[in-house]
Scaffold this motif. Sequence first.
Motif, mmCIF file in Angstrom:
data_model
loop_
_atom_site.group_PDB
_atom_site.id
_atom_site.type_symbol
_atom_site.label_atom_id
_atom_site.label_comp_id
_atom_site.label_asym_id
_atom_site.label_seq_id
_atom_site.Cartn_x
_atom_site.Cartn_y
_atom_site.Cartn_z
ATOM 1 N N ILE A 334 1.003 -1.045 -0.072
ATOM 2 C CA ILE A 334 -0.104 -0.088 -0.096
ATOM 3 C C ILE A 334 0.943 1.222 -0.087
ATOM 4 C CG2 ILE A 334 -1.608 1.147 1.254
ATOM 5 C CD1 ILE A 334 -2.767 -1.434 2.367
ATOM 6 N N VAL A 335 0.636 2.078 -0.845
ATOM 7 C CA VAL A 335 1.544 3.338 -1.041
ATOM 8 C C VAL A 335 0.540 4.643 -0.735
ATOM 9 C CG1 VAL A 335 2.567 4.621 -2.837
ATOM 10 C CG2 VAL A 335 2.935 2.282 -2.887
ATOM 11 N N ILE A 336 0.878 5.359 0.009
ATOM 12 C CA ILE A 336 -0.007 6.600 0.415
ATOM 13 C C ILE A 336 0.766 7.811 -0.144
ATOM 14 C CG2 ILE A 336 -1.211 5.626 2.207
ATOM 15 C CD1 ILE A 336 0.515 6.704 4.222
ATOM 16 N N THR A 337 0.109 8.793 -0.549
ATOM 17 C CA THR A 337 0.570 10.166 -1.018
ATOM 18 C C THR A 337 1.153 10.870 0.082
ATOM 19 O OG1 THR A 337 -1.383 10.867 -1.223
ATOM 20 C CG2 THR A 337 -0.409 9.778 -3.217
ATOM 21 N N GLU A 338 0.426 11.171 1.311
ATOM 22 C CA GLU A 338 0.760 11.752 2.442
ATOM 23 C C GLU A 338 0.506 10.886 3.605
ATOM 24 O OE1 GLU A 338 1.346 15.004 2.161
ATOM 25 O OE2 GLU A 338 0.639 15.427 -0.072
ATOM 26 N N ASN A 339 1.342 11.281 4.420
ATOM 27 C CA ASN A 339 1.551 10.502 5.775
ATOM 28 C C ASN A 339 0.178 10.604 6.381
ATOM 29 O OD1 ASN A 339 3.046 8.505 7.335
ATOM 30 N ND2 ASN A 339 3.197 10.053 8.636
ATOM 31 N N ILE A 340 -0.691 11.637 6.249
ATOM 32 C CA ILE A 340 -2.027 11.647 7.140
ATOM 33 C C ILE A 340 -2.945 10.685 6.567
ATOM 34 C CG2 ILE A 340 -1.830 13.972 7.385
ATOM 35 C CD1 ILE A 340 -3.574 14.707 4.802
ATOM 36 N N ARG A 342 -2.204 7.337 6.815
ATOM 37 C CA ARG A 342 -1.715 6.249 7.215
ATOM 38 C C ARG A 342 -2.815 5.441 7.833
ATOM 39 N NH1 ARG A 342 2.808 3.830 7.600
ATOM 40 N NH2 ARG A 342 3.614 5.407 6.114
ATOM 41 N N GLU A 343 -3.796 6.059 8.654
ATOM 42 C CA GLU A 343 -4.783 5.117 9.210
ATOM 43 C C GLU A 343 -5.540 4.556 8.475
ATOM 44 O OE1 GLU A 343 -6.355 5.756 12.529
ATOM 45 O OE2 GLU A 343 -4.438 6.238 13.260
ATOM 46 N N GLU A 344 -5.742 5.141 7.179
ATOM 47 C CA GLU A 344 -6.787 4.663 6.260
ATOM 48 C C GLU A 344 -5.904 3.351 5.619
ATOM 49 O OE1 GLU A 344 -9.553 5.189 4.833
ATOM 50 O OE2 GLU A 344 -9.850 6.835 6.160
ATOM 51 N N SER A 345 -4.609 3.517 5.339
ATOM 52 C CA SER A 345 -3.891 2.297 5.011
ATOM 53 C C SER A 345 -3.935 1.326 5.790
ATOM 54 C CB SER A 345 -2.543 3.007 4.326
ATOM 55 O OG SER A 345 -1.602 2.907 5.730
ATOM 56 N N GLN A 346 -3.873 1.568 7.282
ATOM 57 C CA GLN A 346 -3.730 0.417 8.096
ATOM 58 C C GLN A 346 -5.231 -0.276 8.261
ATOM 59 O OE1 GLN A 346 -2.449 2.550 11.354
ATOM 60 N NE2 GLN A 346 -0.174 2.359 10.831
ATOM 61 N N SER A 347 -6.361 0.351 8.194
ATOM 62 C CA SER A 347 -7.513 -0.249 8.227
ATOM 63 C C SER A 347 -7.609 -1.030 6.733
ATOM 64 C CB SER A 347 -8.813 0.545 8.611
ATOM 65 O OG SER A 347 -8.817 1.269 7.413
ATOM 66 N N ILE A 383 -1.325 -0.540 -4.125
ATOM 67 C CA ILE A 383 -2.421 0.062 -3.946
ATOM 68 C C ILE A 383 -2.328 1.499 -3.683
ATOM 69 C CG2 ILE A 383 -4.653 0.076 -2.738
ATOM 70 C CD1 ILE A 383 -4.953 -2.582 -2.912
ATOM 71 N N PHE A 384 -2.850 2.195 -4.288
ATOM 72 C CA PHE A 384 -2.639 3.866 -3.908
ATOM 73 C C PHE A 384 -3.761 4.405 -2.927
ATOM 74 C CE2 PHE A 384 -0.391 3.350 -7.827
ATOM 75 C CZ PHE A 384 0.933 3.868 -7.385
ATOM 76 N N ILE A 385 -3.440 5.173 -1.914
ATOM 77 C CA ILE A 385 -4.583 5.830 -1.458
ATOM 78 C C ILE A 385 -4.010 7.205 -1.162
ATOM 79 C CG2 ILE A 385 -5.882 6.277 0.772
ATOM 80 C CD1 ILE A 385 -5.367 3.367 1.330
ATOM 81 N N GLY A 386 -4.827 8.230 -1.973
ATOM 82 C CA GLY A 386 -4.441 9.677 -1.764
ATOM 83 C C GLY A 386 -5.638 10.484 -1.717
#
Length: 423
Positions: A334-340, A342-347, A383-386
Motif C-alpha cells: 500500500i502506497v500513500i501520497t501523504e502520511n496523513i 496512514r490510518e486509512e492504509s492500516q485499516s 494500491i494507492f491511497i490519496g
Amino acid sequence: MIYKAQRGTFDILPENETIWERVRKICLDTVKLYGYNYIETPIFEDSEVFKRTVGQNTDIVEKEMYTFLDKGGQSISLRPENTAGVCRAFIERGLHNRTLPIRLFYYGTMFRYERPQSGRFRQFHQFGIECIGDNDYEIDYEIIEIGWKIITNLGIKNSKLNINSLGDNNDRLEYIKVLKQYFENYKNDLPKVDQLRLENAPLRLLDSKEKNTIEIAKNAPKTLDYLSEEAKSHHTNLIQKLEMLNKIDENFKFVENHKLVRGLDYYNRTVFEFTTDSSGPQGVILGGGRYDPLIEILGGPVTPAVGFAMGIERIINEINNKEDDFSNQIDVVIVITENIFREESQSLANNLRKNKIKTIIAPNKSVKAQMRYANNVNSKSVIFIGENELKNNSITLKLLNSSEDQKTFSNDNIEKIKQLLRI
RNA sequence: GUGGGCGUGGUGUAGUGGUUAACACGACCGGCUGUGACCCGGUAGAUCGAGGGUUCGAUCCCCUCCGCCCACCCCA
C-alpha cells in the motif's frame, strides 16, 4: 564484525525457506504413507543415554559430544543423533506395551563437535525413522525401501546402496577376534593410525584409507563368513528382496560391501548406507541398520529395531539448491501520497489480510521510494491511497509485473482485488 | 587434533612499498511537485581480518594469532 555465528553453524535465510520446507515435506509425506508417526525428543539428555548406546569408545562419544554439567551438577549432552533418545522415550513412556512394531520418525537438530567441512557441521539436521519391535528381515527391507523412495522423491540421481551384515553379538565378537589375529600378523606394516585402530576399533581397519592397510585388508576375513545360521539367512533373504526391487526399479542399485562397518556400537546384523558419487568425501546421505540390543542396553525389554538417519544439509547440497526464491510473495504494497492517510492504509491492510491477501504498508518515504520498495520486495501489486481515492471511497490498484493500466474502484471490492491478483 | 588454500565497502572482484584504495552489483536520494521495474545523475558505505616486526613509509614483505573454506579423521 563483532558477533559471528559459531563455527560449524549457519543461518537459514528467507530465500532458503522453500528448499528446506520442500525437503522436509517430502520426507514426512513419504514416511506417513508407510504408517510412520512423529516423535520429538529433547535436544539434550543424560549423557549416559548416549554413552551406553552410541558406545563409550566411539569418536562421537569420546570427542564429539557437547557435554556439560548443568546447575544441578548432572552431566548433560546435546544429542549427537536421535536413535538413543527415541529408544529412551520408547522405554520411559511404555511404548513397548502398545501393538508392536511401532513405526516412528523424527526431524530435528543434532550436535557434534567436529571440524566443519563440506557437508559437515556442528549443528545439523537429521531426519530419521525407526521401526521398533520386529526382527523380521522384511522390516529391514521396508526401511531401505523407504530410504530409497525418499531419495527418489527428492529427485536425487546416482545414489547407490552399500549393504553388509555384522551378525549378532557373538558373531561379531568372534569375527573381531579373527580379524584382530589376521592384522596382528601385519602389525609392523601398518601405519601408526591403524596400529592404534587395531587396539581400539579393529573393525575400522576395513575402511581405512591408508594404502598399506587397504592392501592388507583385501584378504582379510569377511563378516559374512562368521554369521550364525540365523543371521546369515536374515541377510540372504534381505539381499533377495533387494534384487527384486532392482528388477522392478532399475534405477535402484546396490552392492554388498564387506568393508562397511559403521561407527556406532549399537548396530547388529544389517548395516547400510546410501551414497552419491557427486557429493565427494561426505558421500553418505543416508545411513542406518538394525540395532536389536539397544533397547535392552537402556534397561528396556528385549526389543529388536531397525532405522536410518538422513543428513538434511547433505541432501540439500545434493539437489542443486538453486531454487532460492521467495515463495512468500507479497500480494499488495500500500502506497500513500501523504502520511496523513496512514490510518486509512492500516485499516485497508487489515481488511485485506482478513481476506488472506498478503499485505505490506510501504515505509514512510516519498511516493517514488515507496514504489521502489514495492518493486524490491517483489510485490504483485501496489494500491494507492490519496486525496482522490479518499474522496470517492475508492482505491487505485496497479499490477507491477505488467504494463497494464492501473484500475480505480470501490475500496470494499475485495473480490475485484482477488480477481486482478488471480488469487 | 593434523595438513593445504584464502581473508580488501552489504555482495562479487581489481590493485599498488609512497599523499583522496578502484570497479560492478546492491542500498539510498533525485531527474518525473501521485507511480516502480528501463535510462541518466548524485549520496552514503572499507581504520584493506587482528596484533607485532622490517622500512623514512606497509593493504602489499616477514612472524604470530583469529576467522573462513578444503582435506585427513569420523559420520548424516
